[in-house]
Write an enzyme that holds these catalytic residues in place. Structure first.
Site, mmCIF file in Angstrom:
data_model
loop_
_atom_site.group_PDB
_atom_site.id
_atom_site.type_symbol
_atom_site.label_atom_id
_atom_site.label_comp_id
_atom_site.label_asym_id
_atom_site.label_seq_id
_atom_site.Cartn_x
_atom_site.Cartn_y
_atom_site.Cartn_z
ATOM 1 N N ASP A 316 39.004 39.214 50.325
ATOM 2 C CA ASP A 316 38.417 38.729 49.078
ATOM 3 C C ASP A 316 39.402 39.029 47.948
ATOM 4 O O ASP A 316 40.428 39.670 48.146
ATOM 5 C CB ASP A 316 37.073 39.398 48.833
ATOM 6 C CG ASP A 316 36.134 38.545 47.992
ATOM 7 O OD1 ASP A 316 36.612 37.632 47.297
ATOM 8 O OD2 ASP A 316 34.912 38.794 48.035
ATOM 9 N N GLU A 523 29.081 37.436 40.185
ATOM 10 C CA GLU A 523 29.252 38.797 40.686
ATOM 11 C C GLU A 523 29.641 39.810 39.608
ATOM 12 O O GLU A 523 30.335 39.497 38.670
ATOM 13 C CB GLU A 523 30.289 38.805 41.795
ATOM 14 C CG GLU A 523 31.623 38.204 41.395
ATOM 15 C CD GLU A 523 32.410 37.754 42.611
ATOM 16 O OE1 GLU A 523 33.067 38.587 43.224
ATOM 17 O OE2 GLU A 523 32.344 36.560 42.934
#
Length: 800
Positions: A316, A523
């Site tokens: 990620d 997020e």
């Protein structure tokens, strides 16, 4: 068997024929009667490519830069294996670029990656990944499906497969091959800012729907279109534990017995692997103190060994940089732990050079490098990218769906999205007002009523969504009010929209639909300390209309269940509508009874506002699986409205985690910079990574420019985390509504010293008040990661 056969081929690290001989000799030493393992044509192709690649080209296959930080010339020079577009990236550094520009850039990268290499090495096409998490929603004009939390409430795997298939086609229109979806997190604390990316708190439901999405995106194994025309590579993410962090903190810690944790948070991965998911993304979080990007026992031992995954493991966003002893630019630990591809958006060059050096000095064994490169090549092969006779092997613009712009937001796709919206709505309360009776006079109110960006939520056109986006960024979409209006007129109802919430004198309305909810977020920005919904707009309107004698319907837009006792008490009907996306008419379908209310909670609804973890003693107000249908009688007792967290407020952060506080505004003269991002009147503010993705801002001043932050009046002092790389060109001042204070000398001292803090008090500002203004007569750039208000002892001096 494919892996076993290829292991024998790979062992000698040379051309296929030599490897075959070595494998045969090895087999004969074990048992002279055992034949050599068969090597199929696909593995032979990969082995041949690998044998002809230099170490430099192999390392480049494992580096994934962001399109904002590379050019086609960079792709030609380094031959990256993959690229991505982050949530705020787009062609020509424009995340609002029209769809044709995306396809043009896909062609440019493809062409650059396939230019002949002088030394005769194979030229291997580059693979582009994108976050199409609820439709190809980065692209203006695409169908925006409900977020996963809403899809979980449908409990309909066939619908999810159709959504995946529609999304794959729209991705292919823009020439992209790979999506970082589905998220198969099992969210267990609703304070987590990514709760809406989870299908459910129930691992079994996440497993079922996650598998269905993989099959929709990729096609089913054995089908003629598997990873072929109209399909893209999927990614199950994030392995593992992302939904189980302490207090719901994004990228935080997950602690407990490993077997129990895997029983919850790794449960969705075996079904996804059985469905043939092409890739799995490593998670940001830690498991019992060890970051997943560097967790070999889990990435290799569990995922590869016990679960049997033989596809690609991708990192990620700079996740490798969070491993102890690593940085964004240097991290052999991640590759050695089992990561195959580094997602390194901006620091790709340093990471490439360091990784290359680590292979050459033996820190990273050649066998591990070859193993990772093999997985990249195999994924490309599975997509047909290594075969010019297949659709995937063609230049992006030459593929079947590429450039067919009518398929972005195709009516059939929008119809599927509308169906998903109607099936996702959960009716929590209904005292007989729904479905709306024929002939009712309807008043629609609330800022969210005619607000497509808000109903779409995060990961919609931009990463965090909302902000400066308008309906113009969602062509073809329908707001909830527009859907209500169309059905009202078709069925003989009168309907009016009150944007201000005012009830006009003489109004004959007899039912008010109040549409309200959370502002968009993604997020870490969406993380909360509790489950209080502090925007009182909806509550005030519901009470106002109830007191005026109207029946009231609350339509609540949110990315998670929240404590809504006050609003539920004030409403005759309460509908959890989640984040429905571009097809607001699906909400109207249920309100008018065109579709039955069938949605069932995929998350339990909290009984208290503090944000107690799942399965705590407080229990749930509405349990997992709850959802009323029309005609179902249920007595609704008045709920307690006591909430201690309401008394403490939402904190003193004016800017934190990459976002302005709820009552804070940033302006450059008269130009509003939503979430302290954008440009105007000599100010440019862009996202910057400090501890995590775009949690800070780089603010540049042109000569004579000023930036003002405005919020609630307070005597509290200011604390600002900042960094200065180059001193100001002249003075640099700050003021809180009074006289300006020149802090240029402090900026000179801070130059090149990394992140620091300044504390601004009335001792140097004269007052603190409701605003803070920075001004520069010359060019200057300052990085800021946090601005908070705090009470200090009287007489506290300013410091820098």
């Amino acid at each position: 068997m494919r892996l076993i056969a290829f292991a024998a081929v790979l062992a000698c690290g040379t051309a296929l024929s030599g490897c075959t001989a070595t494998a045969t000799q090895s087999s004969e030493r074990i048992a002279s009667t055992t034949p050599a393992p068969a090597v199929d044509a696909d593995e032979a192709q990969i082995a041949d490519l690998l044998s002809r690649m230099s170490v430099e080209r192999k390392v480049a296959q494992l580096i994934m830069p962001d399109i904002s930080a590379i050019t086609p010339a960079d792709v030609e020079k380094y031959r990256f294996g993959t690229v991505l577009n982050g949530g705020n990236s787009g062609p020509n550094n424009n995340d609002l670029a029209p769809a044709p520009e995306w396809l043009e850039l896909a062609d440019a990268y493809w062409d650059a990656s396939l230019k002949p290499i002088e030394n005769g090495e194979p030229a291997i096409p580059v693979l582009w990944g994108t976050d199409a998490v609820h439709g190809h929603a980065n692209i203006i004009g695409a169908t925006v499906f409900p977020h996963n939390i809403g899809l979980g409430a449908t409990r309909d795997p066939d619908l999810i497969r159709r959504i995946g298939a529609a999304t794959a086609v729209e991705i292919e229109v823009t020439g992209i091959d790979w999506t970082f979806a589905p998220t198969v997190a099992v969210a267990r604390d609703d304070r987590w800012g990514r709760t809406y990316e989870s299908y459910s708190e129930d691992p079994a439901l996440v497993s079922q729907l996650g598998r269905a999405m993989v099959e929709g995106l990729q096609g089913t194994i054995g089908s003629t279109d598997h990873l072929g025309k109209g399909r893209v590579a999927a990614t199950a993410k994030h392995f593992f534990g992302d939904g189980g962090t302490e207090q719901g903190v994004d990228q935080g810690d997950v602690n407990g017995d490993l077997a129990e944790l895997m029983g919850i948070h790794a449960a969705p991965y075996p079904p996804a692997i059985e469905a043939g998911v092409a890739s799995i993304m490593a998670s940001f979080n830690s498991i019992n103190g060890r970051k997943m990007h560097g967790n070999g026992p889990l990435l290799t031992g569990e995922l590869r060994g016990k679960l049997g995954f033989d596809g690609l493991v991708v990192g990620d966003w700079n996740g490798h940089g969070q491993i102890k002893g690593c940085s964004n630019e240097n991290c052999p630990q991640a590759l050695l732990a089992g990561l195959d591809v580094y997602m390194v958006p901006e620091d790709w060059k340093a990471l490439y050079e360091n990784t290359l050096a680590q292979v050459e000095d033996g820190t990273i064994p050649m066998a591990r490098l070859d193993e990772a490169v093999t997985r990249v090549l195999r994924m490309k092969q599975d997509l047909g990218m290594l075969d010019g006779d297949k659709d995937g092997g063609l230049r992006p613009s030459a593929r079947e769906h590429a450039g067919d712009w009518e398929k972005l937001g195709l009516p059939a796709h929008r119809a599927t999205a509308r169906e998903a919206v109607s099936k996702s709505l959960v009716l929590l309360k209904n005292d007989g007002v729904l479905p709306l009776r024929k002939g009712a006079n309807i008043l629609v109110a609330g800022r969210a009523a005619d607000n497509i960006p808000q109903q779409a939520g995060g990961w919609s056109v931009t990463w965090q969504g909302g902000g400066d986006l308008t309906a113009d960024h969602f062509p073809g979409a329908t707001s909830i009010y527009e859907g209500i209006k169309a059905q009202a007129h078709a069925s003989g109802h009168n309907v009016a929209l009150s944007k201000s919430g005012a009830l006009a004198a003489g109004s004959d309305a007899d039912v008010a639909i109040v549409i309200f909810g959370e502002q968009p977020y993604a997020e870490f920005v969406g993380d909360r300390k509790d489950l209080v919904f502090r925007d009182d707009e909806g509550l005030a309107l519901l009470k106002k209309y109830r007191d005026a004698g109207l029946k009231t319907v609350a339509v609540f837009l949110s990315g998670r269940p929240l404590w809504m006792n006050r609003e539920i008490n004030a409403a005759d009907a309460f509908v959890a509508a989640w984040l429905p996306g571009s097809e607001g008419a699906g909400v109207a379908d249920v309100l008018f009874g065109k579709q039955q209310a069938t949605g069932k909670l995929s998350f339990s609804w909290p009984a208290t506002c503090e944000g107690a973890p799942l399965n705590s003693a407080e229990g749930a107000l509405f349990s997992l699986g709850f959802g009323l249908t029309y005609g179902e009688a249920r007595e609704t007792a008045k709920l307690s409205e006591e909430c201690a967290a309401l008394e403490t407020g939402s904190g003193s952060a004016w800017f934190a985690a990459g976002r302005l506080g709820p009552l804070i505004q940033a302006v450059a003269d008269n130009a509003v910079l939503g979430d302290l991002r954008g440009s105007g009147n000599g100010i440019t503010a862009v996202g910057l990574d400090r501890d995590t993705q775009e949690d800070a801002r780089r603010i540049s001043f042109k000569p004579g420019a000023s930036l003002t932050l405005r919020g609630p009046d307070s005597p509290a002092d200011w604390r600002i985390a900042y960094k200065v790389d180059a001193r100001p060109n002249g003075s640099f001042t700050v003021a809180a509504g009074g006289e300006e204070l020149d802090i240029s000398q402090a900026m000179l001292v801070a130059e090149g010293k990394g992140w620091r803090e300044m504390v601004l008090t009335s001792q140097c500002l004269g007052r603190t008040g409701d605003r803070l203004t920075f001004a520069s007569p010359g060019e200057f750039t300052i990085d800021v990661s946090q601005i908070t208000r705090e009470e200090n002892a009287d007489g506290t001096e300013c410091s820098f």
